[in-house]
Motif scaffolding. Sequence first.
Motif, PDB file in Angstrom:
ATOM      1  N   GLU A   1       0.835  -1.197   0.000  1.00 46.13           N
ATOM      2  CA  GLU A   1       0.000   0.000   0.000  1.00 46.13           C
ATOM      3  C   GLU A   1       0.870   1.246   0.000  1.00 46.13           C
ATOM      4  OE1 GLU A   1      -3.483  -2.042   2.793  1.00 46.13           O
ATOM      5  OE2 GLU A   1      -1.868  -0.855   3.675  1.00 46.13           O
ATOM      6  N   ASP A   2       0.407   2.285  -0.682  1.00 44.44           N
ATOM      7  CA  ASP A   2       1.151   3.547  -0.703  1.00 44.44           C
ATOM      8  C   ASP A   2       1.152   4.165   0.688  1.00 44.44           C
ATOM      9  OD1 ASP A   2       1.678   3.375  -3.412  1.00 44.44           O
ATOM     10  OD2 ASP A   2      -0.129   4.487  -3.985  1.00 44.44           O
ATOM     11  N   GLN A   3       2.349   4.507   1.167  1.00 45.44           N
ATOM     12  CA  GLN A   3       2.447   5.152   2.475  1.00 45.44           C
ATOM     13  C   GLN A   3       2.199   6.651   2.332  1.00 45.44           C
ATOM     14  OE1 GLN A   3       6.440   3.799   3.687  1.00 45.44           O
ATOM     15  NE2 GLN A   3       5.473   2.824   5.432  1.00 45.44           N
ATOM     16  N   GLN A   4       1.386   7.187   3.235  1.00 38.35           N
ATOM     17  CA  GLN A   4       1.180   8.621   3.297  1.00 38.35           C
ATOM     18  C   GLN A   4       2.254   9.226   4.203  1.00 38.35           C
ATOM     19  OE1 GLN A   4      -1.460   9.993   1.417  1.00 38.35           O
ATOM     20  NE2 GLN A   4      -1.499   7.864   0.700  1.00 38.35           N
ATOM     21  N   LYS A   5       2.500  10.515   4.031  1.00 38.95           N
ATOM     22  CA  LYS A   5       3.526  11.171   4.840  1.00 38.95           C
ATOM     23  C   LYS A   5       3.212  11.059   6.333  1.00 38.95           C
ATOM     24  CE  LYS A   5       4.772  14.424   1.185  1.00 38.95           C
ATOM     25  NZ  LYS A   5       4.730  15.832   0.715  1.00 38.95           N
ATOM     26  N   LEU A   6       1.925  11.187   6.677  1.00 42.54           N
ATOM     27  CA  LEU A   6       1.558  11.087   8.085  1.00 42.54           C
ATOM     28  C   LEU A   6       1.655   9.656   8.597  1.00 42.54           C
ATOM     29  CD1 LEU A   6      -1.360  13.605   8.753  1.00 42.54           C
ATOM     30  CD2 LEU A   6       0.818  13.457   9.954  1.00 42.54           C
ATOM     31  N   ASP A   7       1.521   8.665   7.695  1.00 42.97           N
ATOM     32  CA  ASP A   7       1.766   7.264   8.073  1.00 42.97           C
ATOM     33  C   ASP A   7       3.176   7.129   8.620  1.00 42.97           C
ATOM     34  OD1 ASP A   7      -0.535   5.717   7.514  1.00 42.97           O
ATOM     35  OD2 ASP A   7      -0.084   5.706   5.379  1.00 42.97           O
ATOM     36  N   VAL A   8       4.109   7.642   7.844  1.00 43.73           N
ATOM     37  CA  VAL A   8       5.529   7.536   8.191  1.00 43.73           C
ATOM     38  C   VAL A   8       5.820   8.297   9.470  1.00 43.73           C
ATOM     39  CG1 VAL A   8       7.878   8.043   7.419  1.00 43.73           C
ATOM     40  CG2 VAL A   8       6.170   7.245   5.768  1.00 43.73           C
ATOM     41  N   LEU A   9       5.277   9.514   9.577  1.00 44.10           N
ATOM     42  CA  LEU A   9       5.521  10.336  10.766  1.00 44.10           C
ATOM     43  C   LEU A   9       4.963   9.667  12.017  1.00 44.10           C
ATOM     44  CD1 LEU A   9       5.209  14.160  11.022  1.00 44.10           C
ATOM     45  CD2 LEU A   9       4.103  12.746  12.738  1.00 44.10           C
ATOM     46  N   ALA A  10       3.720   9.191  11.949  1.00 43.09           N
ATOM     47  CA  ALA A  10       3.095   8.542  13.114  1.00 43.09           C
ATOM     48  C   ALA A  10       3.872   7.294  13.514  1.00 43.09           C
ATOM     49  CB  ALA A  10       1.643   8.189  12.802  1.00 43.09           C
ATOM     50  N   ASN A  11       4.301   6.515  12.535  1.00 42.19           N
ATOM     51  CA  ASN A  11       5.076   5.311  12.816  1.00 42.19           C
ATOM     52  C   ASN A  11       6.364   5.657  13.555  1.00 42.19           C
ATOM     53  OD1 ASN A  11       5.533   2.411  12.412  1.00 42.19           O
ATOM     54  ND2 ASN A  11       7.178   3.036  11.029  1.00 42.19           N
TER      55      ASN A  11
ATOM     56  N   ILE B   1       1.150  -2.321  16.566  1.00 45.33           N
ATOM     57  CA  ILE B   1       0.497  -1.032  16.356  1.00 45.33           C
ATOM     58  C   ILE B   1       0.216  -0.738  14.890  1.00 45.33           C
ATOM     59  CG2 ILE B   1       2.685   0.259  16.244  1.00 45.33           C
ATOM     60  CD1 ILE B   1       1.206   2.403  18.028  1.00 45.33           C
ATOM     61  N   ASP B   2      -0.943  -0.165  14.654  1.00 46.81           N
ATOM     62  CA  ASP B   2      -1.266   0.460  13.372  1.00 46.81           C
ATOM     63  C   ASP B   2      -1.176   1.956  13.651  1.00 46.81           C
ATOM     64  OD1 ASP B   2      -2.283   1.524  11.077  1.00 46.81           O
ATOM     65  OD2 ASP B   2      -4.157   0.402  11.076  1.00 46.81           O
ATOM     66  N   PRO B   3      -0.068   2.593  13.279  1.00 45.07           N
ATOM     67  CA  PRO B   3       0.172   3.984  13.701  1.00 45.07           C
ATOM     68  C   PRO B   3      -0.863   4.982  13.208  1.00 45.07           C
ATOM     69  CG  PRO B   3       2.174   2.970  12.844  1.00 45.07           C
ATOM     70  CD  PRO B   3       1.053   2.058  12.494  1.00 45.07           C
ATOM     71  N   LEU B   4      -1.378   4.787  11.979  1.00 49.40           N
ATOM     72  CA  LEU B   4      -2.363   5.718  11.456  1.00 49.40           C
ATOM     73  C   LEU B   4      -3.374   4.975  10.584  1.00 49.40           C
ATOM     74  CD1 LEU B   4      -2.662   8.736  12.039  1.00 49.40           C
ATOM     75  CD2 LEU B   4      -1.877   9.167   9.731  1.00 49.40           C
ATOM     76  N   ASP B   5      -4.434   4.526  11.217  1.00 51.41           N
ATOM     77  CA  ASP B   5      -5.507   3.819  10.524  1.00 51.41           C
ATOM     78  C   ASP B   5      -6.347   4.804   9.726  1.00 51.41           C
ATOM     79  OD1 ASP B   5      -7.606   1.598  10.221  1.00 51.41           O
ATOM     80  OD2 ASP B   5      -8.736   3.158  11.272  1.00 51.41           O
ATOM     81  N   GLY B   6      -6.716   4.409   8.490  1.00 54.12           N
ATOM     82  CA  GLY B   6      -7.561   5.264   7.653  1.00 54.12           C
ATOM     83  C   GLY B   6      -6.805   6.402   7.010  1.00 54.12           C
ATOM     84  N   SER B   7      -5.501   6.199   6.775  1.00 48.75           N
ATOM     85  CA  SER B   7      -4.664   7.304   6.288  1.00 48.75           C
ATOM     86  C   SER B   7      -5.067   7.821   4.910  1.00 48.75           C
ATOM     87  CB  SER B   7      -3.192   6.889   6.278  1.00 48.75           C
ATOM     88  OG  SER B   7      -2.993   5.740   5.473  1.00 48.75           O
TER      89      SER B   7
ATOM     90  N   ASP C   1      -6.034  13.439   3.418  1.00 48.48           N
ATOM     91  CA  ASP C   1      -6.061  14.591   2.511  1.00 48.48           C
ATOM     92  C   ASP C   1      -7.420  15.273   2.442  1.00 48.48           C
ATOM     93  OD1 ASP C   1      -3.493  13.876   2.055  1.00 48.48           O
ATOM     94  OD2 ASP C   1      -3.698  13.468  -0.087  1.00 48.48           O
ATOM     95  N   VAL C   2      -8.484  14.576   2.865  1.00 45.19           N
ATOM     96  CA  VAL C   2      -9.823  15.174   2.794  1.00 45.19           C
ATOM     97  C   VAL C   2     -10.376  15.494   4.174  1.00 45.19           C
ATOM     98  CG1 VAL C   2     -10.403  14.198   0.553  1.00 45.19           C
ATOM     99  CG2 VAL C   2     -10.829  12.844   2.597  1.00 45.19           C
ATOM    100  N   ASN C   3      -9.478  15.506   5.184  1.00 39.70           N
ATOM    101  CA  ASN C   3      -9.820  15.987   6.526  1.00 39.70           C
ATOM    102  C   ASN C   3     -10.911  15.155   7.198  1.00 39.70           C
ATOM    103  OD1 ASN C   3      -9.269  17.690   8.641  1.00 39.70           O
ATOM    104  ND2 ASN C   3     -10.633  19.329   7.965  1.00 39.70           N
ATOM    105  N   VAL C   4     -10.851  13.843   7.007  1.00 37.29           N
ATOM    106  CA  VAL C   4     -11.784  12.920   7.659  1.00 37.29           C
ATOM    107  C   VAL C   4     -11.052  12.213   8.800  1.00 37.29           C
ATOM    108  CG1 VAL C   4     -13.176  10.829   7.323  1.00 37.29           C
ATOM    109  CG2 VAL C   4     -13.164  12.620   5.579  1.00 37.29           C
ATOM    110  N   SER C   5     -11.768  11.843   9.840  1.00 34.12           N
ATOM    111  CA  SER C   5     -11.171  11.255  11.038  1.00 34.12           C
ATOM    112  C   SER C   5     -10.277  10.055  10.723  1.00 34.12           C
ATOM    113  CB  SER C   5     -12.265  10.806  12.008  1.00 34.12           C
ATOM    114  OG  SER C   5     -13.028  11.890  12.434  1.00 34.12           O
ATOM    115  N   VAL C   6      -9.139  10.018  11.381  1.00 34.12           N
ATOM    116  CA  VAL C   6      -8.220   8.879  11.305  1.00 34.12           C
ATOM    117  C   VAL C   6      -7.924   8.430  12.729  1.00 34.12           C
ATOM    118  CG1 VAL C   6      -7.194   9.547   9.100  1.00 34.12           C
ATOM    119  CG2 VAL C   6      -6.245  10.465  11.229  1.00 34.12           C
ATOM    120  N   GLY C   7      -7.105   7.386  12.886  1.00 35.57           N
ATOM    121  CA  GLY C   7      -6.851   6.904  14.238  1.00 35.57           C
ATOM    122  C   GLY C   7      -5.577   6.099  14.361  1.00 35.57           C
ATOM    123  N   THR C   8      -5.307   5.657  15.567  1.00 36.50           N
ATOM    124  CA  THR C   8      -4.196   4.769  15.890  1.00 36.50           C
ATOM    125  C   THR C   8      -4.780   3.580  16.645  1.00 36.50           C
ATOM    126  OG1 THR C   8      -2.570   6.563  16.058  1.00 36.50           O
ATOM    127  CG2 THR C   8      -2.057   4.509  17.229  1.00 36.50           C
ATOM    128  N   ILE C   9      -4.300   2.369  16.351  1.00 35.11           N
ATOM    129  CA  ILE C   9      -4.760   1.166  17.047  1.00 35.11           C
ATOM    130  C   ILE C   9      -3.552   0.483  17.671  1.00 35.11           C
ATOM    131  CG2 ILE C   9      -6.014  -1.019  16.839  1.00 35.11           C
ATOM    132  CD1 ILE C   9      -7.188   0.045  14.195  1.00 35.11           C
TER     133      ILE C   9
END
Length: 334
Positions: free
Chosen positions: A64-74, A116-122, A126-134
Amino acid sequence: MDKKNKTLGEFIIENQSSFQYSTGELSKLIHAIRLAAKVVNHEVNKAGLIDVLGAAGDTNIQGEDQQKLDVLANEKFIQTLRNREIVCGIASEEEDDFISINSNDNKQRNKYIVLIDPLDGSSNIDVNVSVGTIFSIYRRVTPVGTPVTLEDFLQPGKNQVAAGYIIYGTSTMLVYTTGDGVNGFTLNPAIGTFYLSHPGMIFPDSGKIYSVNEGNYSHFPQGVKDYIKYCQKEEEDRPYTSRYIGSLVSDFHRNMIKGGIYMYPKSSVASNGKLRLLYECNPMAFIAEQAGGKASDGYTRILEVEATELHQRVPFFCGSKKMVEKAEEFMAKN
């Protein structure tokens, strides 16, 4: 003190004795996750103002393509857990393999591992919808003082000692369980403190919401198709409302409060489903059961599914008990 004025730190200290392995290590671990969550929350809230939106240009182990916030949260969660020296191993959805962690004296004296899933729903960032960490926490099964092995991470979900999630939405909440009920804490951003806002969270026995990506309907097994038709049928208590955000944490959180079922079944294009057993399904199933809900793969209790690999995928049905049981009925017929 009013229950709802209690901070997360106070709650952890007051309830530490109810945990069967009460040595203080787990409390420190929850504190570390709380700290990392506040750091990630700060970055998520700046999305659009600084360069943290969009793809990072890499793919993770799942392709899966990693988003910048995926990498940062991880990076933030791993760094915080590593620096606190409270875990002997970490496995992340964004890492190819697990990470073994030594103490300053080069020994592995700690007893806990974190998945850990650092950023679920990443994909929603880009469209400002809720994301999370598990997150999911286990006691290691190999001897303390030796390097952690894959065996420590491939434990069944029923062995979890704690699990939780952080939802970054209209407010930021940390919801977790140590096997003694589920409690939710809301972050006061003005002072950076989590307060107990949702004590004793419980899934309603049933609800009127079903959450599934109906764009994949033609690829679903017949049992899932039949259950969706059941949800849509005009009856005394139906049709149900379709609500799907595309972020497991967000869909789960809404359904736990309002009553509903979340489904990510296998399909003709994803033979094992999409969600990861160890990083998503096990922790959410543990929370669901502690809140009076239910979680299965359509046939088997999720917490008893045997883990065979670090990034294993499984079908997932989770939510209000009666709704999951009804979905299982349709699966069994087919």
